[in-house]
Design an enzyme around this catalytic site. Structure first.
Site: not given
Ligand code: AGP
Length: 613
Positions: A2, A27, A74, A100-101, A486, A490, A493, A509, A608
């Protein structure tokens, strides 16, 4: 997502509000509206659909005045429609509100107000706010005081802006939690208020951001800010960089920080329009799945890369547990070359934030060639993975700019949770009481995420402690094994620290040989069915001289005493615990990378969207 825009000053508010709302279109929304005080009366125009429909409405039925508010909505409660669009008028027609919310407790508030004779004109949760304000106004409180008292009744996270024709010289704005920002823009003899900077930057660069539990009385001359408890707050006016990219970051230093903190709103939007909380039903019309077709599905392959694959691992536990359907998770770069055993009774579900990842698209093509039904969960609207699938669930998270995925990790988990419930209902593997309980749990998630974000100070302290470490081990189990993967991804990377996520049961193991005082171990041990196993993991690591950081549910004295440090999580239904458990780990990675002075939004070597093999 929103959007809110408000104006008070010497100019006509209508065009300024409409142009501000246009700048918030990125948004995502499904209806829009505005209200202006014209000749002492509140005039409202609102409609479902895009802003162009609202503009047509305003052309046909003009409204003008020097104070007004507008909103792009939304849908969360109540379908996208004119009657559910904001702004909402109360019964007197003298007060109007945009919001919003989610009002978590709107059902009971609505019932109480109805018993007092209030009549409602929409199906939204937001409408209770204007009725509450009117209730206090009737007691001669004045708009500011009436709004403050009304907000005290609300549960959840909110951004609220209100007007009254009885006090046309002011706009009231307030923020509770993280359901979107409230920013005030100071012009020459005019003042703006909005949910995001882009809506007002063309008019002024002098802005102030409301913090959670703050309220502003906004006039042409400026604004007075107080806490919801009534204490005055000194106004901190910032001069914002002109460049729109900086504007999009709002009050945050990096997009990643903003996107981590957006997760209350993005999770609200992911759920938006897909759950009838009153009837306890999930609706995913995008899959146009019949009960008969759902029963025919023999297996689901989830295929994705990186963070999206980790979300898929959570989805495996959810769909197998709730819908009793076999699920295999396969990294897309493997799936595409594995000659997978796929047939027309198989669903291949691709998950992708960008919807343009080469490996994931190739996996989808492979699935298509083998005759599978093809679904996708995607964030980028109009991307290939959205277009080529037979059915696509949008993450509905709004643009994710930071290379490290954050809200595009928690959003697909919620999509997978809703998919599991939908499949369970269609396949008859989910009895109605269990289904209603699962949906009631889902409703808690945006607020629980907000509670995790409110605890960032603890995480920042830990980040300062860990910022120079060279290695870090993340251990998880069951539904939170992907949380370990995950969390490690984070950190590695964006901070370039070597981090590894591992199934906790696998430590004995081999990897346990790694543990010493220079190898911090993050043990993910919320109250879930694997808790006892994870607790003994903490003891095993401590016994070998490891520095253990526990991730535990509030008030867990056992973890508090066993671990060297603990990050606390709000008590979360275990099937949704990966959504809250990841937030402190996202914040930890972010703050370590920021402390190391690295390019958080554009880490070295990364893109990205990996559109090449
Ligand atoms: C995650 O933080 C990375 N940017 C990378 O692993 C990403 O998740 C992966 O490249 C998949 O991208 P997508 O979700 O746009 O397909």
């Amino acid at each position: 997502m929103c959007g809110i825009v408000g104006y008070i000053g010497p100019r006509d508010a209508t065009p300024l509000i409409l142009s501000g709302l246009k700048r918030l279109e990125y948004r995502g929304y499904d209806s829009a509206g505005l209200a202006v005080i014209q000749n002492g009366e509140i005039q409202v125009r609102r409609d479902a659909g895009k802003l162009s429909r609202l503009e047509t409405l305003v052309e046909r039925s003009p409204l003008g005045g020097q104070v007004g508010i507008g909103h792009t909505r939304w849908a969360t409660h109540g379908a996208p429609s004119a009657r559910n669009a904001h702004p909402h008028l109360g019964m007197t027609g003298k007060v109007v509100v945009v919001h919003n919310g989610i009002v978590e407790n709107f059902l009971e508030l609505r019932e109480e107000l109805a018993l007092e004779g209030e009549q409602f004109n929409s199906d939204t949760d937001s409408e209770v706010i204007v009725h509450l304000i009117e209730k206090y106004l009737a007691l001669e409180d004045g708009l500011a005081e009436a709004t403050r008292k009304a907000l005290a009744h609300l549960k959840g996270a909110h951004g609220v802006v209100a007007l009254s024709s009885q006090e046309p010289d002011k706009i009231i704005a307030a923020r509770i939690g993280n359901a979107g920002g409230v920013v005030i823009g100071f012009g020459e003899g005019e003042t703006f208020v909005a949910s995001d900077l882009p809506a007002i930057l063309e008019h002024t660069r002098r802005v102030a951001f409301l913090e959670s539990r703050q309220m502003a009385v906004i006039t042409r001359a400026g604004a007075q800010v107080q806490t919801l408890e009534g204490a005055a707050v000194p106004l901190q006016i910032h001069s914002v960089a002109w460049d729109p990219v900086a504007a999009e970051k709002g009050e945050y230093r990096h997009f990643m920080e903003k996107e981590i903190h957006e997760q209350v709103r993005s999770l609200t939007d992911t759920i938006a329009g897909r759950v009838d909380f009153d009837r306890g039903v999930v609706r995913l019309p995008e899959l146009n799945l019949t009960s008969e077709a759902a029963r025919r599905i023999k297996k689901i392959f989830i295929t994705a890369c990186g963070t999206a694959a980790h979300a898929g691992m959570v989805g495996k536990v959810l769909i197998e547990r709730i819908a009793r359907l076999p699920v295999e998770v396969d990294i897309a770069s493997e799936f595409r070359y594995r000659d997978p055993l796929v047939d027309p009774d198989t669903v291949v579900l691709a998950i992708s934030q960008s919807g343009e990842t080469a490996d994931t698209l190739a996996a989808m093509e492979e699935a298509r060639k083998k005759g599978a039904r093809l679904w996708s969960i995607v964030n980028a609207v109009g991307s290939q993975a959205m277009r080529i699938a037979d059915g696509c669930l949008s993450m509905q998270s709004g643009p994710e700019i930071g290379v490290a995925s954050t809200k595009a990790y928690t959003a697909p988990i919620v999509d997978l949770y809703m998919l599991a419930v939908h499949l369970g209902e269609l396949r008859g593997t989910l009895d109605p009481p269990t289904r209603r309980a699962l949906i009631a749990d889902l409703r808690l998630i945006p607020d629980l995420a907000g509670q995790c974000l409110d605890r960032k100070a603890e995480v920042e302290k830990l980040a300062r402690m860990l910022m120079n470490t060279s290695h870090c081990l993340y251990l998880g189990r069951g539904i939170n094994m992907p949380t370990a993967y995950e969390g490690a991804l984070k950190l590695k990377e964006i901070s370039y620290i070597h981090a590894e996520g591992y199934p906790a049961g696998e430590m004995k193991h081999g990897p346990i040989a790694l543990i010493d005082r220079d190898m911090p171990v993050i043990v993910i041990a919320p109250r879930d069915p694997w808790y006892e196993k994870m607790f003994s993991q903490i003891e095993q690591a401590r016994a070998r001289g490891g520095v253990v950081i526990g991730l535990a549910t509030d008030d867990d004295e056992r973890v508090r005493s066993a671990a060297s440090h603990t990050l606390w999580l709000p008590d979360t239904p275990w099937m949704l615990s990966p959504v809250t458990a990841i937030i402190p780990l996202q914040l930890l990675a972010y703050h370590i990378a920021a402390l190391r002075g690295l390019d958080v939004d554009q880490p070295r070597n990364l893109a990205k969207s990996v559109t090449v093999e």
